[in-house]
Design a protein around this motif. Structure first.
Motif, PDB file in Angstrom:
ATOM      1  N   SER A  87      -9.340   0.988  -6.774  1.00 59.55           N
ATOM      2  CA  SER A  87      -8.606   2.164  -6.548  1.00 59.55           C
ATOM      3  C   SER A  87      -9.167   2.874  -5.735  1.00 59.55           C
ATOM      4  CB  SER A  87      -8.181   2.855  -7.808  1.00 59.55           C
ATOM      5  OG  SER A  87      -9.369   3.222  -8.649  1.00 59.55           O
ATOM      6  N   GLY A  88      -8.275   4.014  -5.234  1.00 55.43           N
ATOM      7  CA  GLY A  88      -8.838   4.994  -4.090  1.00 55.43           C
ATOM      8  C   GLY A  88      -7.861   6.121  -3.928  1.00 55.43           C
ATOM      9  N   SER A  89      -8.100   6.716  -2.600  1.00 54.36           N
ATOM     10  CA  SER A  89      -7.315   7.715  -2.551  1.00 54.36           C
ATOM     11  C   SER A  89      -7.428   8.070  -0.772  1.00 54.36           C
ATOM     12  CB  SER A  89      -7.065   9.233  -3.160  1.00 54.36           C
ATOM     13  OG  SER A  89      -8.415   9.591  -3.080  1.00 54.36           O
ATOM     14  N   TRP A  90      -6.557   8.678  -0.436  1.00 57.16           N
ATOM     15  CA  TRP A  90      -6.419   9.030   1.229  1.00 57.16           C
ATOM     16  C   TRP A  90      -5.699  10.476   1.278  1.00 57.16           C
ATOM     17  CZ3 TRP A  90      -2.133   9.883   3.796  1.00 57.16           C
ATOM     18  CH2 TRP A  90      -0.915   8.996   3.835  1.00 57.16           C
ATOM     19  N   VAL A 143      -6.185   7.924   7.536  1.00 54.88           N
ATOM     20  CA  VAL A 143      -7.083   7.415   8.910  1.00 54.88           C
ATOM     21  C   VAL A 143      -7.636   6.203   8.730  1.00 54.88           C
ATOM     22  CG1 VAL A 143      -9.037   8.326  10.474  1.00 54.88           C
ATOM     23  CG2 VAL A 143      -7.447  10.003   9.378  1.00 54.88           C
ATOM     24  N   ASN A 144      -7.957   5.815   7.684  1.00 51.21           N
ATOM     25  CA  ASN A 144      -8.599   4.233   7.196  1.00 51.21           C
ATOM     26  C   ASN A 144      -7.523   3.677   6.484  1.00 51.21           C
ATOM     27  OD1 ASN A 144     -11.074   4.773   9.021  1.00 51.21           O
ATOM     28  ND2 ASN A 144     -11.787   6.028   7.445  1.00 51.21           N
ATOM     29  N   PRO A 145      -6.654   2.857   6.826  1.00 50.74           N
ATOM     30  CA  PRO A 145      -5.571   2.590   5.975  1.00 50.74           C
ATOM     31  C   PRO A 145      -6.404   1.441   4.818  1.00 50.74           C
ATOM     32  CG  PRO A 145      -4.996   2.197   8.040  1.00 50.74           C
ATOM     33  CD  PRO A 145      -6.458   2.553   8.246  1.00 50.74           C
ATOM     34  N   PRO A 146      -5.675   1.877   3.650  1.00 48.17           N
ATOM     35  CA  PRO A 146      -6.085   0.807   2.400  1.00 48.17           C
ATOM     36  C   PRO A 146      -5.756  -0.709   2.594  1.00 48.17           C
ATOM     37  CG  PRO A 146      -4.509   2.462   1.678  1.00 48.17           C
ATOM     38  CD  PRO A 146      -4.863   2.736   3.048  1.00 48.17           C
ATOM     39  N   ALA A 147      -6.310  -1.362   2.046  1.00 49.90           N
ATOM     40  CA  ALA A 147      -6.073  -2.858   1.976  1.00 49.90           C
ATOM     41  C   ALA A 147      -4.392  -3.000   1.956  1.00 49.90           C
ATOM     42  CB  ALA A 147      -6.538  -3.529   0.852  1.00 49.90           C
ATOM     43  N   ALA A 148      -3.936  -4.141   2.596  1.00 54.09           N
ATOM     44  CA  ALA A 148      -2.476  -4.229   2.510  1.00 54.09           C
ATOM     45  C   ALA A 148      -1.869  -4.447   1.418  1.00 54.09           C
ATOM     46  CB  ALA A 148      -2.313  -5.818   3.437  1.00 54.09           C
ATOM     47  N   GLY A 197       4.247   2.027  -6.440  1.00 51.97           N
ATOM     48  CA  GLY A 197       4.456   0.728  -6.042  1.00 51.97           C
ATOM     49  C   GLY A 197       4.778   0.570  -4.440  1.00 51.97           C
ATOM     50  N   MET A 198       4.969   1.703  -3.797  1.00 51.98           N
ATOM     51  CA  MET A 198       5.077   1.516  -2.608  1.00 51.98           C
ATOM     52  C   MET A 198       3.816   1.145  -1.530  1.00 51.98           C
ATOM     53  SD  MET A 198       7.677   4.688  -1.534  1.00 51.98           S
ATOM     54  CE  MET A 198       8.033   3.998   0.254  1.00 51.98           C
ATOM     55  N   PRO A 199       3.994   0.347  -0.484  1.00 45.94           N
ATOM     56  CA  PRO A 199       2.290   0.391   0.246  1.00 45.94           C
ATOM     57  C   PRO A 199       1.683   1.555   0.188  1.00 45.94           C
ATOM     58  CG  PRO A 199       4.135  -0.712   1.140  1.00 45.94           C
ATOM     59  CD  PRO A 199       4.833   0.078   0.117  1.00 45.94           C
ATOM     60  N   ALA A 200       0.442   1.482  -0.119  1.00 54.64           N
ATOM     61  CA  ALA A 200      -0.448   2.615  -0.156  1.00 54.64           C
ATOM     62  C   ALA A 200      -0.749   3.153   1.346  1.00 54.64           C
ATOM     63  CB  ALA A 200      -1.729   2.346  -0.579  1.00 54.64           C
ATOM     64  N   ASP A 201      -0.371   2.181   2.710  1.00 54.11           N
ATOM     65  CA  ASP A 201      -0.533   2.824   3.867  1.00 54.11           C
ATOM     66  C   ASP A 201       0.513   3.429   4.333  1.00 54.11           C
ATOM     67  OD1 ASP A 201       0.824   0.527   4.205  1.00 54.11           O
ATOM     68  OD2 ASP A 201      -0.508  -0.287   5.629  1.00 54.11           O
TER      69      ASP A 201
END
Length: 133
Positions: free
Chosen positions: A20-23, A47-52, A98-102
């Motif tokens: 888990s994380g955040s941007w 800026v640094n996209p999370p994993a796909a 549930g949406m993509p984190a990027d």
């Protein structure tokens, strides 16, 4: 080696958990001088996209106006596929869960009125914090 087997069995689920994380991202706002016109903030993205495979769990937002909100102000936080109406200048929502984190976010401003806004609507800052797993 047999003595370590129970320890490995206990630790295995920890390695299988999602990271888990955040941007966070922020941008300047918009200026609307006329009612009935829609204004969008610049794109807000990691800026640094999370994993796909990372997915949004919640989003915190904050926007700030230079002056008080004019009557008829409507503000939404949007991705390319959905929008959330914001009832306040800051808050938290799981609507994007549930949406993509990027995903890319934008604030959309609209003042439901006609003619010139006096004073103009000036959104001086927009911020999102996207939490994900």
């Amino acid at each position: 080696m047999k003595a370590f087997l129970p320890l490995l069995v206990l630790l295995a689920p920890l390695g299988a958990q999602a990271v888990s994380g955040s941007w966070a991202a922020d941008a300047t706002g918009v200026t609307l001088e006329t009612g009935g016109v829609r204004g969008e903030s610049p794109s807000l993205r990691a800026v640094n996209p999370p994993a796909a495979n990372a997915r949004v769990t919640s989003v915190n937002w904050r926007y700030q106006l230079l002056a008080g909100a004019p009557a008829g102000l409507q503000v939404q936080l949007c991705t390319l596929s959905q929008c959330l109406s914001l009832g306040a200048g800051s808050g938290r929502s799981e609507a994007f869960n549930g949406m993509p984190a990027d995903s890319e976010f934008r604030f959309v401003y609209f003042v439901q009125s006609r003619g010139a806004l006096n004073p103009p609507l000036r959104a001086i800052s927009n911020q999102v914090i996207v939490n994900y797993e």
